[in-house]
Design a protein around this motif. Structure first.
Motif, short mmCIF file in Angstrom:
data_model
loop_
_atom_site.label_atom_id
_atom_site.label_comp_id
_atom_site.label_asym_id
_atom_site.label_seq_id
_atom_site.Cartn_x
_atom_site.Cartn_y
_atom_site.Cartn_z
N ALA A 158 -2.64 -9.13 6.06
CA ALA A 158 -3.35 -9.92 5.04
C ALA A 158 -3.27 -9.25 3.68
N GLU A 159 -3.46 -7.96 3.62
CA GLU A 159 -3.44 -7.26 2.34
C GLU A 159 -2.04 -7.20 1.76
N ASP A 160 -1.04 -7.09 2.61
CA ASP A 160 0.34 -7.08 2.13
C ASP A 160 0.70 -8.45 1.55
N ILE A 161 0.26 -9.52 2.22
CA ILE A 161 0.52 -10.87 1.71
C ILE A 161 -0.26 -11.13 0.42
N ALA A 162 -1.49 -10.63 0.34
CA ALA A 162 -2.27 -10.80 -0.89
C ALA A 162 -1.59 -10.12 -2.07
N ALA A 163 -0.96 -8.99 -1.81
CA ALA A 163 -0.31 -8.23 -2.88
C ALA A 163 1.06 -8.79 -3.26
N GLY A 176 2.57 -11.94 -1.85
CA GLY A 176 2.81 -13.37 -1.64
C GLY A 176 3.94 -13.60 -0.65
N GLU A 177 4.78 -14.56 -0.93
CA GLU A 177 5.87 -14.90 -0.02
C GLU A 177 6.92 -13.80 0.07
N ALA A 178 6.89 -12.86 -0.86
CA ALA A 178 7.83 -11.73 -0.80
C ALA A 178 7.41 -10.69 0.24
N SER A 179 6.21 -10.81 0.76
CA SER A 179 5.78 -9.89 1.81
C SER A 179 6.66 -10.06 3.04
N PRO A 180 7.10 -8.96 3.66
CA PRO A 180 7.90 -9.09 4.88
C PRO A 180 7.11 -9.70 6.03
N ALA A 181 5.79 -9.75 5.89
CA ALA A 181 4.96 -10.31 6.95
C ALA A 181 4.64 -11.78 6.73
N TYR A 182 5.01 -12.32 5.57
CA TYR A 182 4.59 -13.69 5.23
C TYR A 182 5.11 -14.71 6.24
#
Length: 293
Positions: free
Chosen positions: A68-73, A75-81
């Motif tokens: 969640a925190e990686d996506i918040a930071a 967005g769609e560029a997160s590898p977890a998105y």
């Protein structure tokens, strides 16, 4: 308009719901990789990398929070998105043990949707309880005056008996977010009630967080449609024509919107997925908390 009061205990007023069933937790969908479908983009913590490497349903609380925190930071560029979105689209369910021994199941319903109460940005993931083991009234008396903000159930969910049923490991990870509600009350006298914000750890969903627009015949109530926006998990799947059992979980459960027509009721989700119905505020119905990491 909601129907008038009926038998004591609960009044349920049906508005038909249009839509296709929310995808089951076993529906197809690729859960791999980053936003572009490949491996990692940029840098990711070892916790996020571990989460991406496993089935989303097996994510620990720590991995859910890290994702969640990686996506918040990022967005769609997160590898977890992509992994989180696929889990949301498929209705993947997580679970945790409550302090009373019950198992609480829940799923992702929103990505970068809710505003953090401190104004610092978005919460990466919003979750909704899918199990129905928690029951409560909204208020000890049959009233919706004061709305969600002044309700007894809000106190129970943020510092009282419902909050205290959640394990400390979970409690430490929850983000406080801003929720919009009619915090005045229902009935024609309050048809132009102001929508105001509260800061919440656990919260109930609202009518407008299910639907993308108000019903055509609710136009005289200016607050309807203003209590937040539809969660991503419901987009294109929850509208007004037919029942949606996958949302209702087979039980009646509370939402935080007051009844439009009367000051004695809060809105509910019908056991077969029709929304909104309503119950007297002092009725005992299922509570399906939502929260953010």
């Amino acid at each position: 308009m909601f129907a008038g009061p009926g038998v004591a205990g609960a009044i349920r007023n049906q508005f038909n719901l249009v839509g296709n069933t929310v995808n089951s937790e076993t529906s197809a969908g690729t859960e791999g990789g980053g936003a572009s479908g490949g491996g990692f983009t940029g840098t990711a913590s070892t916790t996020v990398q571990a989460a991406i490497a496993k089935d989303a349903k097996d994510w620990t609380l720590g991995e859910q929070k890290a994702v969640a925190e990686d996506i918040a930071a990022k967005g769609e560029a997160s590898p977890a998105y992509a992994k989180a979105k696929a889990a949301m689209d498929a209705g993947r369910k997580f679970s945790m043990k409550l302090t009373d021994g019950q198992t609480l199941e829940y799923k992702i319903i929103g990505i970068n949707h809710d505003d953090l109460a401190d104004g610092s940005g978005k919460a990466g993931l919003t979750f909704l309880t899918t199990s129905t083991g928690i029951k409560s009234c909204v208020n000890s008396g049959a009233t919706n005056i004061g709305g969600w903000e002044k309700s007894e159930i809000r106190q129970k969910m943020n510092s009282g008996e419902i909050w205290n049923r959640l394990p400390s490991d979970f409690q430490s990870k929850v983000k406080i977010v801003k929720k919009l509600s009619n915090n005045v009350g229902g009935g024609p006298a309050n048809k132009d009630a102001a929508v105001t914000a509260t800061s919440d750890k656990l919260f109930l969903l609202s009518i407008s967080e299910f639907f993308d627009k108000p019903r055509y015949d609710w136009g005289e109530y200016s607050w309807i449609g203003c209590e937040g926006t539809q969660y991503e998990a419901f987009k294109g799947k929850v509208t007004y024509s037919s029942a949606n059992p996958s949302i209702a979980n087979g039980k009646w459960w509370w939402i935080r919107s007051v009844n439009l027509s009367y000051t004695m009721h809060f809105s509910t989700v019908h056991g077969q997925g029709d929304l909104p119905y309503s119950s007297y505020a002092d009725s005992s119905e299922c509570v399906c908390p939502a929260w953010c990491f």
